[in-house]
Design a protein around this motif. Structure first.
Motif, PDB file in Angstrom:
ATOM      1  N   UNK A   1       0.829  -1.203   0.000  1.00 52.94           N
ATOM      2  CA  UNK A   1       0.000   0.000   0.000  1.00 52.94           C
ATOM      3  C   UNK A   1       0.865   1.256   0.000  1.00 52.94           C
ATOM      4  N   UNK A   2       1.932   1.233   0.805  1.00 55.90           N
ATOM      5  CA  UNK A   2       2.831   2.385   0.868  1.00 55.90           C
ATOM      6  C   UNK A   2       3.509   2.627  -0.473  1.00 55.90           C
ATOM      7  N   UNK A   3       3.934   1.560  -1.138  1.00 54.65           N
ATOM      8  CA  UNK A   3       4.569   1.701  -2.447  1.00 54.65           C
ATOM      9  C   UNK A   3       3.582   2.243  -3.473  1.00 54.65           C
ATOM     10  N   UNK A   4       2.347   1.755  -3.400  1.00 55.25           N
ATOM     11  CA  UNK A   4       1.316   2.251  -4.314  1.00 55.25           C
ATOM     12  C   UNK A   4       1.052   3.730  -4.065  1.00 55.25           C
ATOM     13  N   UNK A   5       1.013   4.112  -2.787  1.00 58.81           N
ATOM     14  CA  UNK A   5       0.765   5.506  -2.429  1.00 58.81           C
ATOM     15  C   UNK A   5       1.919   6.393  -2.895  1.00 58.81           C
ATOM     16  N   UNK A   6       3.145   5.943  -2.645  1.00 62.41           N
ATOM     17  CA  UNK A   6       4.316   6.713  -3.046  1.00 62.41           C
ATOM     18  C   UNK A   6       4.398   6.850  -4.561  1.00 62.41           C
ATOM     19  N   UNK A   7       4.151   5.738  -5.257  1.00 64.96           N
ATOM     20  CA  UNK A   7       4.181   5.776  -6.723  1.00 64.96           C
ATOM     21  C   UNK A   7       3.083   6.707  -7.248  1.00 64.96           C
ATOM     22  N   UNK A   8       1.917   6.662  -6.599  1.00 64.60           N
ATOM     23  CA  UNK A   8       0.825   7.533  -7.019  1.00 64.60           C
ATOM     24  C   UNK A   8       1.156   9.003  -6.830  1.00 64.60           C
ATOM     25  N   UNK A   9       1.818   9.343  -5.709  1.00 62.98           N
ATOM     26  CA  UNK A   9       2.227  10.726  -5.475  1.00 62.98           C
ATOM     27  C   UNK A   9       3.223  11.167  -6.539  1.00 62.98           C
ATOM     28  N   UNK A  10       4.194  10.287  -6.828  1.00 63.66           N
ATOM     29  CA  UNK A  10       5.177  10.618  -7.853  1.00 63.66           C
ATOM     30  C   UNK A  10       4.511  10.832  -9.204  1.00 63.66           C
ATOM     31  N   UNK A  11       3.551   9.993  -9.541  1.00 65.36           N
ATOM     32  CA  UNK A  11       2.825  10.163 -10.807  1.00 65.36           C
ATOM     33  C   UNK A  11       2.123  11.516 -10.849  1.00 65.36           C
ATOM     34  N   UNK A  12       1.530  11.907  -9.721  1.00 69.12           N
ATOM     35  CA  UNK A  12       0.819  13.182  -9.669  1.00 69.12           C
ATOM     36  C   UNK A  12       1.767  14.360  -9.876  1.00 69.12           C
ATOM     37  N   UNK A  13       2.894  14.354  -9.161  1.00 69.57           N
ATOM     38  CA  UNK A  13       3.782  15.511  -9.255  1.00 69.57           C
ATOM     39  C   UNK A  13       4.505  15.540 -10.607  1.00 69.57           C
ATOM     40  N   UNK A  14       4.760  14.373 -11.191  1.00 65.78           N
ATOM     41  CA  UNK A  14       5.360  14.366 -12.528  1.00 65.78           C
ATOM     42  C   UNK A  14       4.372  14.870 -13.566  1.00 65.78           C
ATOM     43  N   UNK A  15       3.101  14.481 -13.429  1.00 59.72           N
ATOM     44  CA  UNK A  15       2.080  14.999 -14.340  1.00 59.72           C
ATOM     45  C   UNK A  15       1.946  16.508 -14.196  1.00 59.72           C
TER      46      UNK A  15
END
Length: 475
Positions: A393-407
């Motif tokens: 869950x933490x990895x999914x959350x972290x990856x999701x945050x990174x996707x958001x800020x990269x977008x």
């Protein structure tokens, strides 16, 4: 696996705020606790089960990120003949919560604290994790106190552990500690941290290990445009991390020798993963001779450059497969952490990570020559699965945050072309892959016919959705 540290200004675009809320809901995170857990937390704050030993006369101190409230560790460093004595005090949650009680039950559901830019979803009610159990400067607190004697070379000679009351004298930020060291006016303990940390890094190199201290990733406004920027880790952060790693290594060895406990494991990297990393290194202009091993390559990376930062993050791919191994009477087949090249246990962050509370209680009983508590033994079989689920869950959350800020960083550039390197091709769908962009040190999905790993391409940014955290490039 190393985690990314994100920071975000308070005036974030509405799309990004909406995206973070969506991600929080998808991962199933909540800042709220049950009424029963809150009631237990408030009740136990006033009546903790305190240890008899009193070490409040010892000059402990902490180094943490700015604004940190959940203080897990404080330390005191001194010379011991020709070697050193490291005292490392860890927050003692067993003084406050009851095994099987409301707080404990919710902690098992959460597994760890989840961090987002300027926000966190805590493992325990903040009245404990940021209040009564946190090792704040000037406050008397119960703690597990490690006493580790090191030789002049930094190798461990002797280890002791017990519960005691402690008091931290100071809480520094990493910036403050580094500034004091650089200006030659540091407290003697900070100078010892430099000395001990440097020697422990030498021990790590000698055994063939490597630890990643990732740069912080921040989102800021530059000329009215949101961009990703990075801050390389300071030297004092590496030295501080070595004290925590030292403690985790000692904990693992104690539990393995007693054949009861739980350790953090990592298998050796596969040839495929290493080959992919070499492709990325070449794309980023990072020299990696064939006769240079992975640990030495990591230490050769310059984390002060954008491409060096990107390479550091890419290196975390070799940490995939990290797991926990619990045992009681028979040792598991895999007991070592391949990157550290030694057995290792999570034991220094109980306010933020569930498993640490169990390894601390286990080690304390073993060192005292006592039976490991039943509540620890009963939980051991399920802990690896619980922590694995939480880590996913933490990895999914972290990856999701990174996707958001990269977008967010890419959103002004839709329709523009970027140069980059194809670093991965989907074996089942060869028209899809991963593209590492030169200009932004960002890896993003790419599609097009005839993708070849390692090939230089020009790709067009077709879409950047900040709310969904999705970008798409085509060649």
């Amino acid at each position: 696996m190393p985690t990314r540290a994100f920071a975000l200004t308070d005036d974030a675009p509405a799309e990004l705020t909406e995206g973070l809320s969506r991600l929080q809901e998808e991962v199933g995170l909540s800042e709220d606790f049950s009424e029963a857990a809150e009631e237990e937390a408030f009740a136990t704050c006033g009546e903790p089960r305190l240890p008899a030993a009193d070490l409040t006369a010892i000059d402990f101190f902490a180094i943490d990120p700015p604004g940190a409230r959940d203080i897990d560790q404080i330390m005191e460093l001194s010379r011991d003949g020709s070697g050193y004595l490291v005292r490392y005090a860890i927050a003692d949650l067993t003084a406050f919560l009851t095994p099987g009680g409301p707080i404990d039950q919710e902690a098992h559901q959460r597994g760890q604290t989840f961090y987002a830019p300027n926000r966190r979803f805590p493992l325990h009610p903040p009245v404990l994790s940021e209040g009564a159990a946190s090792l704040h400067a000037g406050q008397t607190r119960p703690a597990y106190v490690w006493q580790m004697r090191l030789g002049r070379d930094g190798e461990v000679i002797d280890v002791d552990l017990g519960r005691a009351i402690v008091r931290s004298r100071a809480q520094l930020t990493y910036a403050q500690a580094q500034e004091q060291l650089d200006s030659k006016r540091a407290d003697p303990q900070l100078e010892l941290l430099r000395e001990i940390g440097t020697k422990r890094l030498g021990v790590e190199i000698a055994r063939g290990g490597v630890s990643l201290n990732l740069p912080a990733q921040e989102v800021e406004v530059v000329d009215d445009e949101w961009r990703l920027v990075f801050r390389a880790a300071r030297e004092v952060e590496d030295w501080n991390a070595q004290i925590s790693l030292l403690t985790g290594i000692c904990a693992a060895n104690i539990m393995l020798d007693a054949k009861v406990g739980i350790v953090r494991t990592l298998p050796a990297a596969t040839a495929q993963a290493t080959d992919r990393l070499r492709v990325i290194a070449e794309a980023l202009g990072q020299s990696w001779p064939r006769d240079l091993g992975y640990p030495d390559f990591v230490r050769s990376i310059d984390p002060t450059t954008p491409r060096g930062v990107a390479m550091m993050y890419a290196c975390t791919a070799l940490f995939r497969g990290a797991d926990y191994a619990a045992f009681d009477g028979e040792l598991p087949e895999e007991t070592e952490h391949a990157a550290l090249a030694t057995p290792y246990a999570h034991t220094t962050a109980p306010l933020r990570r569930l498993v640490d509370r169990y390894s601390l209680a286990c080690c304390t009983a073993i060192v005292a020559g006592e039976e490991v508590p039943d509540w620890v033994r009963q939980a051991l079989p399920d802990l690896p699965a619980e922590m694995k689920a939480s880590s996913q869950r933490a990895s999914r959350f972290e990856r999701g945050i990174l996707d958001l800020v990269e977008a967010l960083a890419l959103s002004p550039h839709v329709g523009q072309q970027f140069e980059g390197t194809v670093v991965e091709v989907d074996p089942d769908k060869p028209e899809r892959g991963g593209l590492l962009l030169d200009a932004l040190a960002v890896e993003a999905p790419v599609s097009g016919p005839g993708l070849v790993a390692g090939e230089r391409v020009k790709a067009t940014l077709e879409m950047a959705d900040v709310v969904e955290g999705k970008v798409r490039f085509t060649v």
